[in-house]
Design a protein around this motif. Structure first.
Motif, PDB file in Angstrom:
ATOM      1  N   THR A 104       0.832  -1.203   0.000  1.00  0.00           N
ATOM      2  CA  THR A 104       0.000   0.000   0.000  1.00  0.00           C
ATOM      3  C   THR A 104       0.871   1.258   0.000  1.00  0.00           C
ATOM      4  N   LEU A 105       1.903   1.237   0.836  1.00  0.00           N
ATOM      5  CA  LEU A 105       2.816   2.386   0.896  1.00  0.00           C
ATOM      6  C   LEU A 105       3.548   2.579  -0.428  1.00  0.00           C
ATOM      7  N   GLY A 107       2.426   1.688  -3.244  1.00  0.00           N
ATOM      8  CA  GLY A 107       1.393   2.196  -4.154  1.00  0.00           C
ATOM      9  C   GLY A 107       1.241   3.697  -4.008  1.00  0.00           C
ATOM     10  N   LEU A 108       1.295   4.185  -2.771  1.00  0.00           N
ATOM     11  CA  LEU A 108       1.193   5.626  -2.529  1.00  0.00           C
ATOM     12  C   LEU A 108       2.354   6.353  -3.194  1.00  0.00           C
ATOM     13  N   LEU A 109       3.556   5.787  -3.047  1.00  0.00           N
ATOM     14  CA  LEU A 109       4.749   6.390  -3.645  1.00  0.00           C
ATOM     15  C   LEU A 109       4.644   6.410  -5.174  1.00  0.00           C
ATOM     16  N   GLY A 111       1.985   6.134  -6.956  1.00  0.00           N
ATOM     17  CA  GLY A 111       0.838   6.950  -7.333  1.00  0.00           C
ATOM     18  C   GLY A 111       1.182   8.429  -7.336  1.00  0.00           C
ATOM     19  N   LEU A 112       1.878   8.872  -6.292  1.00  0.00           N
ATOM     20  CA  LEU A 112       2.232  10.289  -6.210  1.00  0.00           C
ATOM     21  C   LEU A 112       3.077  10.709  -7.405  1.00  0.00           C
ATOM     22  N   ALA A 215      -6.629  13.443  -6.753  1.00  0.00           N
ATOM     23  CA  ALA A 215      -6.730  12.829  -5.430  1.00  0.00           C
ATOM     24  C   ALA A 215      -7.595  11.576  -5.468  1.00  0.00           C
ATOM     25  N   LEU A 218      -5.649   8.880  -7.143  1.00  0.00           N
ATOM     26  CA  LEU A 218      -4.591   8.398  -6.259  1.00  0.00           C
ATOM     27  C   LEU A 218      -5.144   7.405  -5.242  1.00  0.00           C
ATOM     28  N   LEU A 219      -6.283   7.732  -4.648  1.00  0.00           N
ATOM     29  CA  LEU A 219      -6.856   6.807  -3.665  1.00  0.00           C
ATOM     30  C   LEU A 219      -7.185   5.470  -4.324  1.00  0.00           C
ATOM     31  N   VAL A 222      -4.008   3.524  -4.763  1.00  0.00           N
ATOM     32  CA  VAL A 222      -3.493   2.979  -3.511  1.00  0.00           C
ATOM     33  C   VAL A 222      -4.309   1.761  -3.074  1.00  0.00           C
ATOM     34  N   GLY A 226      -2.748  -1.930  -2.722  1.00  0.00           N
ATOM     35  CA  GLY A 226      -2.852  -2.649  -1.460  1.00  0.00           C
ATOM     36  C   GLY A 226      -3.452  -4.030  -1.640  1.00  0.00           C
TER      37      GLY A 226
END
Lengths: 325, 252
Positions: A104-105, A107-109, A111-112, A215, A218-219, A222, A226
């Motif tokens: 998940t983390l 994915g956040l990276l 994604g950003l 946004a 992005l969600l 993520v 995840g």
């Protein structure tokens, strides 16, 4: 005013009833399946089905083609394997949770860095990031490089149920994959899902209605990462090893095939598609055709894109809709 | 003048040396229906994109209610009540007509990131959505898939969706473009109704629509303001006639 007064009662009710019947039938099959087929094989199907569903959340419901989802599958697997091997006191569900959190983390990276790009640029950035991740796993000492990470203990679920028993393992995996599937289903049919739908249909209009489109994407990215990580983590516990195959870009390509074959943008499509692909690997892998696997899958891919754009489930849905109206 | 709600100062957009919008100063009065007209390529659509920050301006600034909005993102501008429509009907084709309006209504609920809530939690917006559909005479189409609507109805739906945000200022980009005669009349009536208590800035080609609807008109040509005033003043302006109809017509 409620929905029931807006939609013709009978039509909606009959659709819901049909969906419920189908769901229960599939659940019944899944519950008795390990008595008929080899549980390990079934668990492999379940893990890939969950992986494909996660991928489809992006491609089918946001319209984003990620070419780097193998990184999340691989990360889920490696981190879970690492945690369970290193800390022998850790129960398998915590190990899986850890792997999922790591994916998940990541994915956040990803994604950003990627989410503001469109179309092919988005696909290329995700591919590049996934390749970087792959080479990190190739070099990092804890992964065992090309030999893979072996001997991951299955352990005892909640410290109580011994997962060395394949049947117990199977029902645990079924519960995980079902939860993941239901989470995706809910995401698609939620207030958030409505905005995603609007963005996919007409992005500039969604912006002009005040939505911060990046946004929302992005969600979704993520969540998808995840759940892909959850699939990889579960897979590692099942097979008791994690390898570079899961993080390789081939895997990112194969999940596209699974999703397209089953039907992109349908909830069940990826489940059907991944079952077929895993089954094909199983059947062909042991035969003389084994070395032709790439050619056969490639041919299916081409036929699928040329003739069955809606995929198998999409095709059946159209057929049912036409004949039950 | 204190009742100016939207203003541009020296607003300029250059594309690789080509100046599409050339230091435009425009003031839109609160409560007016203000038309922006001009021949093709005059920079009207670009100007709209600059106002809503869909394009960044090269120079100049946009003031909305007296504040510069040059640093806001397009969606933030919409949240402040300055809402645009598009030249091509902008609807969500595969959603139902009701859902189109509802997706605009749901943002103030604050649950739009809640992926764990059922979509049925939005049903309480249905009543308001139906009211908005009634305003544009679409109540009978609520459950229909939007792609199935005829073009004029889609534009009406777009207007209902915009009204769902209760905007202070509506920017309409060619609301009657590509419409048959009857549809045009219907949309003109809708805009007249929707404009009560609001400010409207619209790009429009149909001069009949402009003359019947608009309080004030700004004529753009080659990215510059050519003339401004009410309809009789603008239509009598020889420069405007020239820009629209060529040199000879200006002397008629």
């Amino acid at each position: 005013m409620t929905t029931s007064t807006l939609y013709p009662d009978t039509l909606q009710a009959s659709r819901q009833r049909r969906q419920l019947q189908l769901g229960l039938a599939l659940l019944a099959i899944a519950l008795v399946a390990p008595f008929v087929a080899y549980p390990i094989f079934l668990m492999k199907i379940l893990c890939f089905a969950l992986f494909a569903c996660a991928f489809n959340l992006l491609l089918g419901y946001v319209g984003l083609l990620s070419f780097g989802h193998a990184a999340f599958l691989g990360t889920g697997g490696y981190i879970t394997g690492f945690l369970l091997t290193r800390y022998s006191g850790l129960t398998p569900e915590l190990g899986i949770l850890g792997g999922t959190a790591a994916a998940t983390l990541l994915g956040l990276l990803f994604g950003l860095l990627a989410i503001r790009r469109q179309g092919i640029y988005f696909a290329m950035i995700t591919l590049a990031l996934a390749q970087m991740t792959f080479f990190i796993y190739l070099q990092a000492p804890f992964t065992g490089g090309e030999n893979g990470m072996h001997g991951v203990p299955r352990g005892k679920l909640l410290g109580l149920i011994d997962l060395k028993n394949d049947l117990a393992m199977y029902y645990f995996v079924l519960a995980i994959c079902l939860s993941g599937y239901l989470l995706i289903r809910r995401t698609v049919n939620s207030p958030f899902g409505q905005v995603l739908y609007a963005i996919r249909e007409n992005e500039p209009r969604a912006i002009s209605l005040g939505y911060n489109v990046a946004a929302y994407k992005l969600l979704a990215f993520v969540i998808s990462a995840g759940i892909a990580g959850l699939a990889g983590a579960t897979k590692t516990v099942v097979f008791q090893f994690a390898s570079l195959t899961d993080a390789h870009w081939h895997m990112s390509g194969e999940v596209i095939l699974m999703t397209l074959l089953g039907g992109v943008g349908t909830l069940l499509g990826p489940v059907v598609g991944s079952s077929l692909v895993v089954w094909l690997h199983h059947v062909l892998g042991g035969s003389v055709l084994g070395s032709w696997m790439g050619t056969i899958l490639g041919t299916i891919f081409v036929l699928c894109v040329l003739l069955f754009r809606d995929g198998l489930v999409g095709y059946v849905q159209k057929f049912v809709r036409r004949n039950l109206r | 003048m204190s009742n100016v709600v939207l203003e541009t100062r020296g607003l300029t957009k250059e594309f690789n040396g080509f100046t599409a919008v050339d230091s435009v100063d425009l003031q839109v009065q609160q409560g007016h229906i203000h038309a922006l007209i001009g021949p093709n390529g005059a920079g009207k659509s670009t100007f709209f994109n600059l106002l809503t920050r869909f394009l960044p301006a090269t120079r100049g600034e946009v003031l909305y209610r007296g504040k510069a909005i040059g640093t806001l993102a397009p969606n933030q501008i919409a949240c402040q009540g300055l809402v645009r429509s598009f030249q091509i009907s902008a609807v969500f084709g595969h959603m139902s007509v009701l859902e189109n309006v509802r997706v605009a209504l749901q943002r103030p609920l604050g649950t739009s990131f809640h992926f764990w809530k059922p979509a049925s939690s939005l049903d309480r917006l249905n009543q308001r959505a139906m009211q908005l559909l009634e305003e544009v005479d679409l109540q009978g189409f609520a459950t229909r898939k939007t792609v199935e609507l005829p073009y004029g109805r889609k534009r009406a739906l777009e207007l209902a969706t915009t009204l769902a945000l209760d905007p202070q200022v509506m920017l309409l980009d060619e609301p009657t473009q590509g419409m048959g005669h009857e549809d045009v009349e219907r949309v003109v009536e809708l805009i007249r109704k929707a404009a009560v208590g609001r400010t409207v800035l619209m790009v429009e080609h149909n001069l009949q629509v402009v003359s019947s609807l608009c309080d004030r008109i700004t004529v753009l040509a080659r990215g510059k303001v050519l003339a401004e005033g009410d309809y009789p003043a603008v239509s009598a302006n020889p420069q405007v006639r020239e820009a629209y109809m060529g040199k000879e017509a200006a002397h008629v």
